[in-house]
Design a protein around this motif. Structure first.
Motif, PDB file in Angstrom:
ATOM      1  N   ASP A  13       0.687 -28.538  29.993  1.00 54.92           N
ATOM      2  CA  ASP A  13       0.512 -27.243  29.335  1.00 54.92           C
ATOM      3  C   ASP A  13       0.779 -27.295  27.842  1.00 54.92           C
ATOM      4  OD1 ASP A  13       0.032 -26.068  31.901  1.00 54.92           O
ATOM      5  OD2 ASP A  13       2.189 -26.227  32.239  1.00 54.92           O
ATOM      6  N   GLY A  40      -4.742 -26.632  34.619  1.00 56.90           N
ATOM      7  CA  GLY A  40      -5.206 -25.311  34.242  1.00 56.90           C
ATOM      8  C   GLY A  40      -5.383 -25.308  32.748  1.00 56.90           C
ATOM      9  N   THR A 297      -1.163 -21.266  34.302  1.00 51.58           N
ATOM     10  CA  THR A 297      -2.574 -20.887  34.379  1.00 51.58           C
ATOM     11  C   THR A 297      -3.051 -20.877  35.825  1.00 51.58           C
ATOM     12  OG1 THR A 297      -2.840 -22.146  32.340  1.00 51.58           O
ATOM     13  CG2 THR A 297      -4.839 -21.377  33.388  1.00 51.58           C
ATOM     14  N   ARG A 303       7.167 -20.651  33.324  1.00 55.63           N
ATOM     15  CA  ARG A 303       7.481 -22.012  32.881  1.00 55.63           C
ATOM     16  C   ARG A 303       8.903 -22.046  32.337  1.00 55.63           C
ATOM     17  NH1 ARG A 303       1.803 -22.310  29.734  1.00 55.63           N
ATOM     18  NH2 ARG A 303       0.467 -22.699  31.536  1.00 55.63           N
TER      19      ARG A 303
HETATM   20 MG    MG Z   1      -2.082 -26.194  32.220  1.00 58.89          MG
END
Ligand code: MG
Ligand code: IMP
Length: 422
Positions: A13, A40, A297, A303
């Protein structure tokens, strides 16, 4: 830049999708080399937001997009993204799928979920998309591959053989319901028909592109610390996101890779379980999460957020051979007066090290040694190059480059495509 690997330098991410989207504008081919719909990627292009899981991010800009042999493919997710592309007017003939990639089957998803439930407090915190079980079957040589969709007879037979064993596991070990052959077959026969036109020899395609002097971008999913061999095992994914995985996952030699661009946030996030030395202890963690929009996502999970960890990043530079860095989401830090950065780990015996611990229990006990840098407390909206940044923001970027001995090539200061400063 004939061939470049873009790799996540942290726990995922980092904003790779946006960087890949940007570089894809100047590339001829973009390849995913590992992972599946656990990824994602959020891309904002021309005012439209794309959330992709299975496709290379380059597909948004109409670049030839390869899904390599090292990937696992969920046909349902893949075909839904094909439909999305069609809907938005993208020509899907640019997508080529390796016949050697493995298919995620419905039992993989069920086993992923059931096994996490069973692990309870010891769970890995997977995305529950069947990634681990699909790769496990690949390594056990009982997987079903993309090329199996080209022959209905073979596909049906493989499903039948797999189900004979998987249903016993599901029912007796995990105590959940098994699958009906005819039901699975009906679904997969339909998928097979739609998948077949996308299957191609992707290793040859990429080799020919490189020989013709075309620009090839290899897009890593997940990230260094989630690498099966070099990440924080067992809290990792089941493939090799690190840069060398690009060669194995696409089927080109390591000598064909010219440069490795690591992508790191200006801070750190992590989803799932596992130790995280620079995790923020106080209410600033929630503040950073809100400011950075740090929610998964794929899974929507919160997170975990931490200050930048240069020990982990130094390790990422090493195991990937990173030649330059892209630092993303610097603007998110504008809210903070002081910015702690973890420069070393304090070990159990009290000594300090700049190197990432080789053993899991040492990592578990590692404590951050901070260096506190001044914040800038102003938005970065007006900056159109790194030299326009407020002095403390520039100093923050320079500090990282100096500590890691790697040039920082790009700095992200906002969600849109043009908010990346060179
Ligand atoms: Mg991601
Ligand atoms: P899996 O890949 O679903 O098996 O999950 C294994 C670990 O990797 C878990 O900690 C996940 O949260 C993490 N993970 C997998 N994909 C991503 C991603 O795209 N971003 C961040 N973490 C991920």
């Amino acid at each position: 830049m004939p061939s470049t690997v873009v790799v996540g330098a942290q726990w995922g991410d980092e904003g790779k999708g946006k960087i890949v989207d940007l570089l894809a504008q100047e590339s001829d081919v973009v390849c995913r080399y590992q992972g599946g719909p656990n990824a994602g990627h959020t891309i904002v292009a021309d005012g439209e937001t794309w959330k992709l899981r299975q496709m290379p991010s380059g597909v948004v800009s109409g670049t030839t997009s390869v899904i390599g042999a090292g990937c696992v493919v969920d046909p349902e997710v893949f075909l839904a993204e094909v439909d999305l592309l069609v809907e938005r007017g993208v020509d899907t003939s640019i997508v080529v799928l390796s016949g050697n990639a493995h298919l995620i089957m419905p039992w993989h998803v069920t086993i992923d979920q059931a096994s996490e439930r069973r692990l309870g407090k010891l769970q890995i915190g997977t995305t529950r998309r069947g990634i681990g079980p699909a790769y496990a079957d690949k390594a056990s040589r009982i997987g079903i591959r993309v090329q199996d969709v080209l022959d209905a007879k073979i596909l049906r037979q493989k499903i039948e053989v797999a189900l004979a064993e998987k249903n016993v596991w599901l029912e007796r070990v995990y105590e959940v319901e098994g699958f009906e052959l005819e039901e699975v077959w009906a679904r997969y026969a339909a998928y097979a028909e739609r998948l077949a036109p996308f299957v191609g020899d992707t290793s040859l395609l990429v080799d020919e592109a490189l020989r013709a002097g075309k620009r090839v971008l290899f897009e890593g999913a997940q990230a260094t610390m989630l690498d099966l061999d070099h990440g924080t095992y067992p809290f990792v994914t089941s493939s090799n996101p690190i840069a060398s995985g690009a060669a194995t996952g696409v089927g080109v030699g390591p000598t064909r890779i010219d440069r490795v661009l690591g992508v790191s946030k200006a801070y750190v996030t992590r989803v799932g379980e596992g130790p995280f030395p620079s995790e923020i202890a106080g209410p600033q963690q929630a503040q950073l999460r809100e400011l950075g929009g740090e929610f998964g996502t794929v899974t929507g999970r919160e997170r975990r957020c931490g200050w930048l960890d240069l020990v982990a990043l130094r390790y990422a530079v090493r195991v990937n051979g990173i030649t330059s860095l892209a630092l993303t989401k610097l603007d998110v830090l504008s809210a903070f007066a002081e910015l702690p950065v973890c420069v070393r780990y304090r070990q159990r015996d009290g000594s300090e090290t700049p190197h990432f611990p080789a053993h899991q229990s040492d990592f578990h006990h590692a404590a951050p040694v901070w260096e506190v840098l001044p914040g800038w407390r102003e938005p970065l909206d007006d900056a159109s190059s790194v030299s326009d940044l407020p002095a403390p923001a520039r100093a923050y970027v320079e500090f990282i480059a100096h500590e890691l001995d790697v040039p920082i090539e790009l700095v992200g200061v906002g969600a849109a495509r043009d908010r990346v400063l060179a």
